[in-house]
Design a protein around this motif. Structure first.
Motif, PDB file in Angstrom:
ATOM      1  N   PRO A  54       0.814  -1.214   0.000  1.00 56.50           N
ATOM      2  CA  PRO A  54       0.000   0.000   0.000  1.00 56.50           C
ATOM      3  C   PRO A  54       0.856   1.275   0.000  1.00 56.50           C
ATOM      4  N   ARG A  55       1.973   1.249   0.706  1.00 60.47           N
ATOM      5  CA  ARG A  55       2.848   2.430   0.754  1.00 60.47           C
ATOM      6  C   ARG A  55       3.436   2.726  -0.633  1.00 60.47           C
ATOM      7  N   GLU A  56       3.876   1.692  -1.330  1.00 59.18           N
ATOM      8  CA  GLU A  56       4.408   1.876  -2.684  1.00 59.18           C
ATOM      9  C   GLU A  56       3.344   2.440  -3.608  1.00 59.18           C
ATOM     10  N   LEU A  57       2.126   1.931  -3.479  1.00 60.01           N
ATOM     11  CA  LEU A  57       1.024   2.434  -4.301  1.00 60.01           C
ATOM     12  C   LEU A  57       0.723   3.886  -3.968  1.00 60.01           C
ATOM     13  N   ALA A  58       0.735   4.233  -2.698  1.00 60.38           N
ATOM     14  CA  ALA A  58       0.514   5.631  -2.288  1.00 60.38           C
ATOM     15  C   ALA A  58       1.586   6.534  -2.884  1.00 60.38           C
ATOM     16  N   ASP A  59       2.826   6.069  -2.871  1.00 61.67           N
ATOM     17  CA  ASP A  59       3.919   6.866  -3.440  1.00 61.67           C
ATOM     18  C   ASP A  59       3.730   7.065  -4.942  1.00 61.67           C
ATOM     19  N   ILE A  60       3.370   6.001  -5.653  1.00 59.28           N
ATOM     20  CA  ILE A  60       3.162   6.103  -7.099  1.00 59.28           C
ATOM     21  C   ILE A  60       2.014   7.052  -7.418  1.00 59.28           C
ATOM     22  N   GLU A  61       0.953   6.968  -6.622  1.00 57.52           N
ATOM     23  CA  GLU A  61      -0.232   7.788  -6.853  1.00 57.52           C
ATOM     24  C   GLU A  61      -0.107   9.190  -6.262  1.00 57.52           C
ATOM     25  N   ARG A  62       0.973   9.401  -5.513  1.00 59.42           N
ATOM     26  CA  ARG A  62       1.240  10.702  -4.897  1.00 59.42           C
ATOM     27  C   ARG A  62       0.123  11.128  -3.946  1.00 59.42           C
ATOM     28  N   VAL A  63      -0.271  10.188  -3.100  1.00 57.46           N
ATOM     29  CA  VAL A  63      -1.245  10.489  -2.051  1.00 57.46           C
ATOM     30  C   VAL A  63      -0.678  10.001  -0.724  1.00 57.46           C
ATOM     31  N   GLN A  64      -1.243  10.484   0.355  1.00 55.10           N
ATOM     32  CA  GLN A  64      -0.811  10.060   1.683  1.00 55.10           C
ATOM     33  C   GLN A  64      -1.315   8.638   1.964  1.00 55.10           C
ATOM     34  N   PRO A  65      -0.572   7.860   2.731  1.00 53.01           N
ATOM     35  CA  PRO A  65      -0.996   6.489   3.037  1.00 53.01           C
ATOM     36  C   PRO A  65      -2.431   6.363   3.572  1.00 53.01           C
ATOM     37  N   PRO A  66      -2.894   7.255   4.473  1.00 53.54           N
ATOM     38  CA  PRO A  66      -4.287   7.113   4.925  1.00 53.54           C
ATOM     39  C   PRO A  66      -5.302   7.258   3.780  1.00 53.54           C
ATOM     40  N   THR A  67      -5.004   8.121   2.837  1.00 54.18           N
ATOM     41  CA  THR A  67      -5.879   8.278   1.669  1.00 54.18           C
ATOM     42  C   THR A  67      -5.878   6.997   0.853  1.00 54.18           C
ATOM     43  N   MET A  68      -4.699   6.404   0.653  1.00 54.44           N
ATOM     44  CA  MET A  68      -4.609   5.167  -0.114  1.00 54.44           C
ATOM     45  C   MET A  68      -5.330   4.037   0.605  1.00 54.44           C
ATOM     46  N   THR A  69      -5.288   4.023   1.927  1.00 53.48           N
ATOM     47  CA  THR A  69      -6.005   3.003   2.687  1.00 53.48           C
ATOM     48  C   THR A  69      -7.490   3.051   2.363  1.00 53.48           C
ATOM     49  N   ARG A  70      -8.064   4.254   2.291  1.00 56.99           N
ATOM     50  CA  ARG A  70      -9.483   4.398   1.965  1.00 56.99           C
ATOM     51  C   ARG A  70      -9.771   3.968   0.523  1.00 56.99           C
ATOM     52  N   ILE A  71      -8.884   4.341  -0.393  1.00 58.02           N
ATOM     53  CA  ILE A  71      -9.059   3.968  -1.803  1.00 58.02           C
ATOM     54  C   ILE A  71      -9.027   2.447  -1.952  1.00 58.02           C
ATOM     55  N   VAL A  72      -8.036   1.822  -1.334  1.00 58.19           N
ATOM     56  CA  VAL A  72      -7.889   0.364  -1.426  1.00 58.19           C
ATOM     57  C   VAL A  72      -9.093  -0.327  -0.794  1.00 58.19           C
ATOM     58  N   ALA A  73      -9.600   0.203   0.321  1.00 57.85           N
ATOM     59  CA  ALA A  73     -10.760  -0.402   0.970  1.00 57.85           C
ATOM     60  C   ALA A  73     -11.961  -0.409   0.025  1.00 57.85           C
ATOM     61  N   LYS A  74     -12.177   0.681  -0.694  1.00 59.33           N
ATOM     62  CA  LYS A  74     -13.297   0.750  -1.654  1.00 59.33           C
ATOM     63  C   LYS A  74     -13.086  -0.247  -2.795  1.00 59.33           C
ATOM     64  N   LEU A  75     -11.862  -0.347  -3.283  1.00 59.16           N
ATOM     65  CA  LEU A  75     -11.570  -1.291  -4.368  1.00 59.16           C
ATOM     66  C   LEU A  75     -11.737  -2.732  -3.892  1.00 59.16           C
ATOM     67  N   GLU A  76     -11.332  -2.986  -2.655  1.00 57.06           N
ATOM     68  CA  GLU A  76     -11.497  -4.334  -2.086  1.00 57.06           C
ATOM     69  C   GLU A  76     -12.973  -4.687  -1.927  1.00 57.06           C
ATOM     70  N   GLU A  77     -13.776  -3.727  -1.454  1.00 55.86           N
ATOM     71  CA  GLU A  77     -15.219  -3.955  -1.297  1.00 55.86           C
ATOM     72  C   GLU A  77     -15.851  -4.406  -2.609  1.00 55.86           C
ATOM     73  N   ARG A  78     -15.344  -3.881  -3.707  1.00 52.39           N
ATOM     74  CA  ARG A  78     -15.887  -4.201  -5.031  1.00 52.39           C
ATOM     75  C   ARG A  78     -15.240  -5.455  -5.643  1.00 52.39           C
TER      76      ARG A  78
END
Length: 144
Positions: A54-78
């Motif tokens: 998740p940290r690597e993905l946050a870095d690539i997407e240029r967002v903070q880790p907590p933001t990426m956590t929320r994004i990943v949670a939504k993608l996982e739900e789907r």
């Protein structure tokens, strides 16, 4: 600054503007769905770059880790992203796109390609040939 440098600088500005506008317009061509641009971007990054933390993905997407956590949670739900244990660090997980996630990306790409193909079909054969040549040149420029 010489005449050639001025011409190159003007061309650079014009190309950058045209590429940016075209990219924005192509990105807006999307199938009906509830994925946000940010979610789609993260999913696409996972597909293109492969599995990552998740940290690597946050870095690539240029967002903070907590933001990426929320994004990943939504993608996982789907069911578009899956987590697997990290092979060497038990505290971490590895994220990857699922088969459904890859299908969503393919659907978005298909709609975008169809939109662009429709616009290109409206051009003259000479204009399409010019763009074909420009695409090759831009690929060369991108390679450095």
């Amino acid at each position: 600054m010489g005449e050639q440098q001025v011409a190159a600088a003007q061309l650079a500005t014009s190309l950058r503007d045209a590429i940016t506008r075209l990219n924005r317009r192509v990105r807006r061509a999307r199938p009906v769905g509830d994925l946000t641009v940010t979610q789609l971007s993260a999913l696409t990054s996972l597909e293109l770059a492969g599995a990552m933390t998740p940290r690597e993905l946050a870095d690539i997407e240029r967002v903070q880790p907590p933001t990426m956590t929320r994004i990943v949670a939504k993608l996982e739900e789907r069911g578009l992203v899956q987590r697997t244990p990290h092979p060497t660090d038990g505290r971490q997980v590895i994220l990857s796109a699922t088969e459904s996630g890859r299908a969503v990306i393919a659907g978005f790409e298909r709609v975008r390609d169809e939109w662009l193909a429709t616009r290109l079909a409206a051009l003259s054969p000479a204009e399409r040939d010019t763009l074909r040549q420009a695409a090759e040149i831009l690929q060369q420029v991108a390679r450095g």
